[in-house]
Design a protein around this motif. Structure first.
Motif, PDB file in Angstrom:
ATOM      1  N   VAL A  25      16.276  10.513  -7.539  1.00 40.02           N
ATOM      2  CA  VAL A  25      16.457  10.259  -8.976  1.00 40.02           C
ATOM      3  C   VAL A  25      15.676   9.024  -9.430  1.00 40.02           C
ATOM      4  O   VAL A  25      14.942   9.089 -10.421  1.00 40.02           O
ATOM      5  CB  VAL A  25      17.955  10.175  -9.345  1.00 40.02           C
ATOM      6  CG1 VAL A  25      18.148   9.622 -10.753  1.00 40.02           C
ATOM      7  CG2 VAL A  25      18.619  11.544  -9.199  1.00 40.02           C
ATOM      8  N   PRO A  26      15.762   7.871  -8.725  1.00 36.69           N
ATOM      9  CA  PRO A  26      14.993   6.704  -9.186  1.00 36.69           C
ATOM     10  C   PRO A  26      13.477   6.914  -9.142  1.00 36.69           C
ATOM     11  O   PRO A  26      12.754   6.374  -9.979  1.00 36.69           O
ATOM     12  CB  PRO A  26      15.399   5.586  -8.223  1.00 36.69           C
ATOM     13  CG  PRO A  26      16.652   6.047  -7.573  1.00 36.69           C
ATOM     14  CD  PRO A  26      16.615   7.546  -7.589  1.00 36.69           C
ATOM     15  N   LEU A  27      13.018   7.718  -8.192  1.00 36.89           N
ATOM     16  CA  LEU A  27      11.583   7.979  -8.113  1.00 36.89           C
ATOM     17  C   LEU A  27      11.105   8.700  -9.366  1.00 36.89           C
ATOM     18  O   LEU A  27      10.083   8.333  -9.951  1.00 36.89           O
ATOM     19  CB  LEU A  27      11.253   8.825  -6.886  1.00 36.89           C
ATOM     20  CG  LEU A  27      11.219   8.123  -5.541  1.00 36.89           C
ATOM     21  CD1 LEU A  27      12.546   7.529  -5.165  1.00 36.89           C
ATOM     22  CD2 LEU A  27      10.735   9.071  -4.480  1.00 36.89           C
ATOM     23  N   VAL A  28      11.861   9.693  -9.784  1.00 36.42           N
ATOM     24  CA  VAL A  28      11.512  10.451 -10.987  1.00 36.42           C
ATOM     25  C   VAL A  28      11.674   9.577 -12.230  1.00 36.42           C
ATOM     26  O   VAL A  28      10.803   9.541 -13.099  1.00 36.42           O
ATOM     27  CB  VAL A  28      12.364  11.734 -11.080  1.00 36.42           C
ATOM     28  CG1 VAL A  28      12.146  12.445 -12.413  1.00 36.42           C
ATOM     29  CG2 VAL A  28      12.043  12.659  -9.909  1.00 36.42           C
ATOM     30  N   ARG A  29      12.774   8.833 -12.310  1.00 34.41           N
ATOM     31  CA  ARG A  29      13.054   8.003 -13.483  1.00 34.41           C
ATOM     32  C   ARG A  29      11.966   6.955 -13.709  1.00 34.41           C
ATOM     33  O   ARG A  29      11.604   6.644 -14.840  1.00 34.41           O
ATOM     34  CB  ARG A  29      14.411   7.315 -13.319  1.00 34.41           C
ATOM     35  CG  ARG A  29      14.755   6.412 -14.501  1.00 34.41           C
ATOM     36  CD  ARG A  29      16.156   5.834 -14.404  1.00 34.41           C
ATOM     37  NE  ARG A  29      17.108   6.890 -14.695  1.00 34.41           N
ATOM     38  CZ  ARG A  29      18.120   7.238 -13.896  1.00 34.41           C
ATOM     39  NH1 ARG A  29      18.328   6.609 -12.762  1.00 34.41           N
ATOM     40  NH2 ARG A  29      18.925   8.222 -14.240  1.00 34.41           N
ATOM     41  N   PHE A  30      11.417   6.394 -12.643  1.00 37.66           N
ATOM     42  CA  PHE A  30      10.505   5.254 -12.769  1.00 37.66           C
ATOM     43  C   PHE A  30       9.042   5.569 -12.450  1.00 37.66           C
ATOM     44  O   PHE A  30       8.218   4.665 -12.380  1.00 37.66           O
ATOM     45  CB  PHE A  30      10.973   4.106 -11.874  1.00 37.66           C
ATOM     46  CG  PHE A  30      12.375   3.636 -12.171  1.00 37.66           C
ATOM     47  CD1 PHE A  30      12.755   3.233 -13.440  1.00 37.66           C
ATOM     48  CD2 PHE A  30      13.336   3.615 -11.170  1.00 37.66           C
ATOM     49  CE1 PHE A  30      14.041   2.806 -13.715  1.00 37.66           C
ATOM     50  CE2 PHE A  30      14.628   3.178 -11.427  1.00 37.66           C
ATOM     51  CZ  PHE A  30      14.981   2.777 -12.703  1.00 37.66           C
ATOM     52  N   ILE A  55       4.638   5.289  -5.337  1.00 33.02           N
ATOM     53  CA  ILE A  55       3.893   6.311  -4.591  1.00 33.02           C
ATOM     54  C   ILE A  55       3.815   7.595  -5.411  1.00 33.02           C
ATOM     55  O   ILE A  55       2.740   8.194  -5.549  1.00 33.02           O
ATOM     56  CB  ILE A  55       4.550   6.555  -3.220  1.00 33.02           C
ATOM     57  CG1 ILE A  55       4.418   5.301  -2.345  1.00 33.02           C
ATOM     58  CG2 ILE A  55       3.941   7.784  -2.533  1.00 33.02           C
ATOM     59  CD1 ILE A  55       5.269   5.323  -1.086  1.00 33.02           C
ATOM     60  N   LEU A  56       4.947   8.010  -5.982  1.00 32.24           N
ATOM     61  CA  LEU A  56       4.973   9.212  -6.808  1.00 32.24           C
ATOM     62  C   LEU A  56       4.048   9.072  -8.015  1.00 32.24           C
ATOM     63  O   LEU A  56       3.396  10.037  -8.425  1.00 32.24           O
ATOM     64  CB  LEU A  56       6.398   9.532  -7.256  1.00 32.24           C
ATOM     65  CG  LEU A  56       6.582  10.787  -8.107  1.00 32.24           C
ATOM     66  CD1 LEU A  56       6.078  12.027  -7.379  1.00 32.24           C
ATOM     67  CD2 LEU A  56       8.050  10.946  -8.490  1.00 32.24           C
ATOM     68  N   GLY A  57       3.954   7.874  -8.572  1.00 34.83           N
ATOM     69  CA  GLY A  57       3.063   7.643  -9.708  1.00 34.83           C
ATOM     70  C   GLY A  57       1.614   7.942  -9.369  1.00 34.83           C
ATOM     71  O   GLY A  57       0.890   8.556 -10.167  1.00 34.83           O
ATOM     72  N   VAL A  58       1.167   7.532  -8.179  1.00 32.92           N
ATOM     73  CA  VAL A  58      -0.210   7.826  -7.747  1.00 32.92           C
ATOM     74  C   VAL A  58      -0.375   9.327  -7.522  1.00 32.92           C
ATOM     75  O   VAL A  58      -1.354   9.930  -7.969  1.00 32.92           O
ATOM     76  CB  VAL A  58      -0.574   7.022  -6.478  1.00 32.92           C
ATOM     77  CG1 VAL A  58      -1.917   7.479  -5.907  1.00 32.92           C
ATOM     78  CG2 VAL A  58      -0.620   5.524  -6.787  1.00 32.92           C
ATOM     79  N   PRO A  94      -1.575  -2.029  -5.939  1.00 32.96           N
ATOM     80  CA  PRO A  94      -2.801  -2.062  -5.131  1.00 32.96           C
ATOM     81  C   PRO A  94      -2.584  -1.650  -3.679  1.00 32.96           C
ATOM     82  O   PRO A  94      -3.470  -1.020  -3.079  1.00 32.96           O
ATOM     83  CB  PRO A  94      -3.257  -3.521  -5.219  1.00 32.96           C
ATOM     84  CG  PRO A  94      -2.606  -4.060  -6.441  1.00 32.96           C
ATOM     85  CD  PRO A  94      -1.308  -3.305  -6.599  1.00 32.96           C
ATOM     86  N   GLN A  95      -1.447  -1.968  -3.102  1.00 31.57           N
ATOM     87  CA  GLN A  95      -1.188  -1.587  -1.709  1.00 31.57           C
ATOM     88  C   GLN A  95      -0.995  -0.071  -1.580  1.00 31.57           C
ATOM     89  O   GLN A  95      -1.430   0.525  -0.602  1.00 31.57           O
ATOM     90  CB  GLN A  95       0.022  -2.328  -1.152  1.00 31.57           C
ATOM     91  CG  GLN A  95      -0.252  -3.805  -0.946  1.00 31.57           C
ATOM     92  CD  GLN A  95       0.940  -4.514  -0.347  1.00 31.57           C
ATOM     93  OE1 GLN A  95       2.068  -4.341  -0.791  1.00 31.57           O
ATOM     94  NE2 GLN A  95       0.671  -5.306   0.681  1.00 31.57           N
ATOM     95  N   VAL A  96      -0.353   0.532  -2.551  1.00 29.30           N
ATOM     96  CA  VAL A  96      -0.176   1.990  -2.539  1.00 29.30           C
ATOM     97  C   VAL A  96      -1.540   2.664  -2.694  1.00 29.30           C
ATOM     98  O   VAL A  96      -1.848   3.634  -1.995  1.00 29.30           O
ATOM     99  CB  VAL A  96       0.819   2.447  -3.630  1.00 29.30           C
ATOM    100  CG1 VAL A  96       0.829   3.966  -3.764  1.00 29.30           C
ATOM    101  CG2 VAL A  96       2.217   1.921  -3.325  1.00 29.30           C
ATOM    102  N   VAL A  97      -2.367   2.147  -3.585  1.00 31.61           N
ATOM    103  CA  VAL A  97      -3.705   2.714  -3.779  1.00 31.61           C
ATOM    104  C   VAL A  97      -4.523   2.570  -2.495  1.00 31.61           C
ATOM    105  O   VAL A  97      -5.189   3.533  -2.066  1.00 31.61           O
ATOM    106  CB  VAL A  97      -4.433   2.054  -4.971  1.00 31.61           C
ATOM    107  CG1 VAL A  97      -5.903   2.470  -5.017  1.00 31.61           C
ATOM    108  CG2 VAL A  97      -3.739   2.406  -6.273  1.00 31.61           C
ATOM    109  N   ALA A  98      -4.472   1.413  -1.860  1.00 28.67           N
ATOM    110  CA  ALA A  98      -5.225   1.206  -0.615  1.00 28.67           C
ATOM    111  C   ALA A  98      -4.783   2.202   0.459  1.00 28.67           C
ATOM    112  O   ALA A  98      -5.626   2.801   1.144  1.00 28.67           O
ATOM    113  CB  ALA A  98      -5.056  -0.227  -0.124  1.00 28.67           C
ATOM    114  N   ALA A  99      -3.481   2.396   0.603  1.00 30.67           N
ATOM    115  CA  ALA A  99      -2.967   3.356   1.591  1.00 30.67           C
ATOM    116  C   ALA A  99      -3.395   4.775   1.235  1.00 30.67           C
ATOM    117  O   ALA A  99      -3.809   5.553   2.108  1.00 30.67           O
ATOM    118  CB  ALA A  99      -1.443   3.258   1.678  1.00 30.67           C
ATOM    119  N   PHE A 100      -3.316   5.115  -0.047  1.00 27.64           N
ATOM    120  CA  PHE A 100      -3.731   6.441  -0.498  1.00 27.64           C
ATOM    121  C   PHE A 100      -5.215   6.670  -0.213  1.00 27.64           C
ATOM    122  O   PHE A 100      -5.603   7.705   0.320  1.00 27.64           O
ATOM    123  CB  PHE A 100      -3.438   6.630  -1.988  1.00 27.64           C
ATOM    124  CG  PHE A 100      -4.135   7.829  -2.562  1.00 27.64           C
ATOM    125  CD1 PHE A 100      -3.681   9.112  -2.280  1.00 27.64           C
ATOM    126  CD2 PHE A 100      -5.266   7.685  -3.350  1.00 27.64           C
ATOM    127  CE1 PHE A 100      -4.346  10.234  -2.774  1.00 27.64           C
ATOM    128  CE2 PHE A 100      -5.929   8.790  -3.856  1.00 27.64           C
ATOM    129  CZ  PHE A 100      -5.470  10.065  -3.565  1.00 27.64           C
TER     130      PHE A 100
END
Length: 145
Positions: A25-30, A55-58, A94-100
């Motif tokens: 739920v928080p992943l979808v909400r935010f 992560i879900l946003g990316v 930026p860390q999520v983007v780098a991992a992606f």
């Protein structure tokens, strides 16, 4: 809040009522909050946004970039990676983007499937997709001669 900006809240409300989905739920909400604080629905900033939502946003942005839109056609895999890199530190963590981007460099572009295109293909293969001549616009990828 306009209807498009309410979709994270609506999605979260639906999932709250379903057994077994409370953890997401928080992943979808935010997932439309932005690293720089300019997102919605709450304007959360940086690490105030749960990691899963970042992560879900990316992932959601990648799917959107690779999808047909009424205002633009599907963009290429290369263009999608450039756009996500460009938005690092503003829209995305930026860390999520780098991992992606590290993971993306190890995968073929065909690994990244557009969810709507996959549904379209499955519907066509099953024969379930029929479009009335009265429909002016659904999705460009769904209209065929």
């Amino acid at each position: 809040i306009n209807i498009m900006r309410r979709h994270p809240l609506i999605g979260a409300e639906i999932l709250e009522r379903m057994e077994g989905f409370q953890e997401i739920v928080p992943l979808v909400r935010f997932h439309h909050e932005r690293w720089d604080g300019s997102g919605y629905p709450y304007g959360l900033f940086g690490e105030e946004i749960p990691l899963g939502a970042r992560i879900l946003g990316v992932a959601d942005a990648l799917d959107a970039i690779l999808s047909d839109r009424s205002y633009r056609p599907t963009r290429s895999h290369k263009e999608a990676l450039i756009e996500i890199r460009r938005c690092s530190g503003q829209q995305f963590d930026p860390q999520v983007v780098a991992a992606f981007l590290e993971m993306a460099s190890e995968k073929e572009s065909s690994f990244f499937k557009n969810s709507a295109a996959t549904v379209d293909q499955n519907l066509r293969m099953s024969g379930a997709l029929t479009i009335s001549s009265e429909i002016k616009y659904l999705k460009k990828s769904m209209i065929h001669d």
